[in-house]
Design an enzyme around this catalytic site. Structure first.
Site, PDB file in Angstrom:
ATOM      1  N   ALA A   8       0.854  -1.202   0.000  1.00  0.00           N
ATOM      2  CA  ALA A   8       0.000   0.000   0.000  1.00  0.00           C
ATOM      3  C   ALA A   8       0.876   1.233   0.000  1.00  0.00           C
ATOM      4  O   ALA A   8       1.803   1.346   0.804  1.00  0.00           O
ATOM      5  CB  ALA A   8      -0.917   0.019   1.226  1.00  0.00           C
ATOM      6  N   CYS A   9       0.607   2.152  -0.926  1.00  0.00           N
ATOM      7  CA  CYS A   9       1.285   3.446  -0.946  1.00  0.00           C
ATOM      8  C   CYS A   9       0.248   4.541  -0.743  1.00  0.00           C
ATOM      9  O   CYS A   9      -0.955   4.288  -0.862  1.00  0.00           O
ATOM     10  CB  CYS A   9       2.043   3.653  -2.261  1.00  0.00           C
ATOM     11  SG  CYS A   9       0.991   3.802  -3.725  1.00  0.00           S
ATOM     12  N   PRO A  10       0.665   5.760  -0.416  1.00  0.00           N
ATOM     13  CA  PRO A  10      -0.297   6.820  -0.098  1.00  0.00           C
ATOM     14  C   PRO A  10      -1.322   7.095  -1.179  1.00  0.00           C
ATOM     15  O   PRO A  10      -2.499   7.292  -0.891  1.00  0.00           O
ATOM     16  CB  PRO A  10       0.598   8.044   0.145  1.00  0.00           C
ATOM     17  CG  PRO A  10       1.884   7.473   0.626  1.00  0.00           C
ATOM     18  CD  PRO A  10       2.044   6.200  -0.159  1.00  0.00           C
ATOM     19  N   GLY A  12      -2.054   5.002  -3.684  1.00  0.00           N
ATOM     20  CA  GLY A  12      -2.720   3.775  -4.086  1.00  0.00           C
ATOM     21  C   GLY A  12      -2.649   3.485  -5.570  1.00  0.00           C
ATOM     22  O   GLY A  12      -3.531   2.828  -6.121  1.00  0.00           O
ATOM     23  N   THR A  16       2.013   0.644  -5.102  1.00  0.00           N
ATOM     24  CA  THR A  16       1.264  -0.447  -4.480  1.00  0.00           C
ATOM     25  C   THR A  16       1.374  -1.722  -5.310  1.00  0.00           C
ATOM     26  O   THR A  16       1.683  -2.799  -4.783  1.00  0.00           O
ATOM     27  CB  THR A  16      -0.215  -0.057  -4.331  1.00  0.00           C
ATOM     28  OG1 THR A  16      -0.321   1.064  -3.450  1.00  0.00           O
ATOM     29  CG2 THR A  16      -1.039  -1.211  -3.772  1.00  0.00           C
TER      30      THR A  16
END
Length: 467
Positions: A8-10, A12, A16
């Site tokens: 998960a990255c900020p 998305g 990710t």
């Protein structure tokens, strides 16, 4: 060996899925069974309770808060998405060997794993995650309204069109107006959890209306978050009074403290700073604009969607609320050229790329034109000392040209696809020139710096790895 995990990255988007893909391909090449849940724009490949119970190792490749309650009793290895992309084999081996892993004994907050709390950067990125959908949707809707005429949303103008007015109302008066409140609320929520939302929303709304804009929203969001966190999570009250305290006292005091601080100490000083910055940026001559453009380009290509890239793009998006629209145009041009340059180089200098790389580079045309800089990451990971300087040179060229001639954009995203929309770009021809120039510079630099790799194509490689 059975492995499960979450990526998960900020925002998305790219990181990710790239982290999940790297971990899955590498684990399979090592003979392990693996399943990674991707928490991107939507949650996919969801882990079942049975799969989690059977797993021996859990890997969290995350740059934001995720719930970890379901992994109670499991060994958890937490890394950034960037490291999972860059060193998937090492991450997996460390997780198996128990290097820097934590066993979750009970339900706990993700940010407290390994005894560490999320840092300020993570809080800011959580705020950006809240803000970005409003920025993108609002900006593009505003851009569509200008297709009817630059003043078509004004009922008193001869070019008035009701559809343009509705688009402008939705995009500018509503979505864009919520940008700073969403940013501050997201930051406060990251710090204090759900109790921080109200105070953060108040801080962001006061920043937007008071003139301190996104800078005030960032500071106010942190203040709201830490104030609420102290009240909600650090103050001990009698159990009989706890429900009333959390329901009434915490929001009352946190909102009041945040509001008073914004009014007396934060909003006005930051407003002066933002006004000065806005005037300076609007007054940049061509020479100063080129220098600023070079800085934007270098930062955009330095880590391709990482902290440096996100910092300058978020800063440029924030300036749009102050009416400064040149930096975001430079950001888009600089963000498009890394994938485009790689795609062009893979055609002009075939001997410098393996067959697998040339095949992967084909997707970079679409990614680059769509302003998805992350498409260049696999190539940068494979050969960072040669690829990253090439990307930075091309992005700096594109952004310097864009800033130097004063290209402005009324849309914060969209890449090349905003070109057909009238009035969005003040100088679409030079926008294209900037992108093409940056792409060519990137490709030529790659051709000059990269070594010939044709002879390596037939050597055995691990699945999913670029030689």
């Amino acid at each position: 060996m059975k492995i499960v995990g979450i990526s998960a990255c900020p925002t998305g988007i790219a990181h990710t899925y790239m982290a999940a893909e790297k971990l899955e391909k590498t684990a399979k090449s090592l003979g392990y069974t693996i399943k990674i849940e991707t928490q991107g724009v939507k949650v996919e490949n969801i882990l079942s309770t049975e799969e989690i119970q059977q797993a021996e190792v859990v890997i969290l490749a995350v740059d934001k808060e995720v719930q970890t309650d379901r992994f109670a009793g499991k060994k958890v290895k937490r890394v950034s998405t960037a490291r999972a992309i860059r060193e998937p084999e090492k991450v997996i081996q460390e997780a198996i060997d128990g290097v820097e892993v934590t066993t979750i004994a009970q339900a706990e907050h993700a940010s407290n794993e390994s005894g560490k709390k999320a840092g300020i950067y993570n809080h800011f990125m959580n705020g950006v995650n809240y803000m970005l959908p409003l920025v993108i949707a609002g900006g593009i809707l505003i851009a569509f309204s200008f297709a009817f005429g630059i003043n078509a949303a004004d009922p008193s103008d001869p070019s008035y069109n009701q559809i343009a007015e509705v688009l402008s109302t939705i995009g500018g008066n509503t979505a864009f107006a919520l940008m700073v409140p969403a940013l501050a609320a997201g930051i406060a929520t990251s710090v204090a959890g759900r109790p921080g939302f109200a105070a953060g929303l108040v801080a962001g709304t006061m920043a937007a209306s008071g003139g301190s804009g996104f800078l005030g929203g960032m500071v106010g969001g942190l203040l709201a978050g830490y104030a609420t966190d102290y009240l909600a999570n650090k103050v001990t009250v009698a159990k009989s009074f706890a429900a009333l305290y959390q329901l009434i006292i915490v929001p009352l005091i946190s909102v009041a403290v945040t509001g008073f601080a914004m009014f007396y100490f934060i909003d006005k000083p930051i407003s002066y700073v933002l006004d000065a910055l806005t005037n300076w940026l609007n007054g940049l001559g061509s020479t100063s604009g080129v220098v600023f453009g070079l800085l934007i380009g270098i930062m955009m290509a330095a880590d391709m969607g990482g902290p440096i890239n996100k910092s300058i793009s978020t800063f440029s998006i924030g300036l749009m609320s102050a009416g400064v629209n040149a930096p975001i145009a430079a950001c888009m041009a600089a963000g498009m050229t890394p994938p485009l340059g790689i795609a062009l180089a893979s055609i002009l200098f075939k001997q410098k790329f393996t067959q697998e790389e040339r095949t992967s580079a084909q997707s970079c045309w679409v990614l680059g034109l769509s302003y998805i800089t992350e498409g260049a990451i696999p190539f940068a990971v494979a050969d960072p000392l040669r690829v990253i300087p090439s990307l930075m040179a091309g992005s700096a060229t594109a952004a310097a040209i864009s800033m130097g001639v004063g290209v402005t954009s009324l849309a914060p995203h969209g890449g090349i696809w905003i070109l057909p929309i009238p009035n969005v770009l003040n100088n679409p021809l030079m926008y294209v020139v900037a992108i093409v120039s940056g792409t060519v510079v990137t490709a030529l630099m790659l051709g000059f710096l990269k070594k010939s790799r044709t002879e390596m194509e037939h050597q055995p490689t691990d699945e999913g790895k670029l030689i």
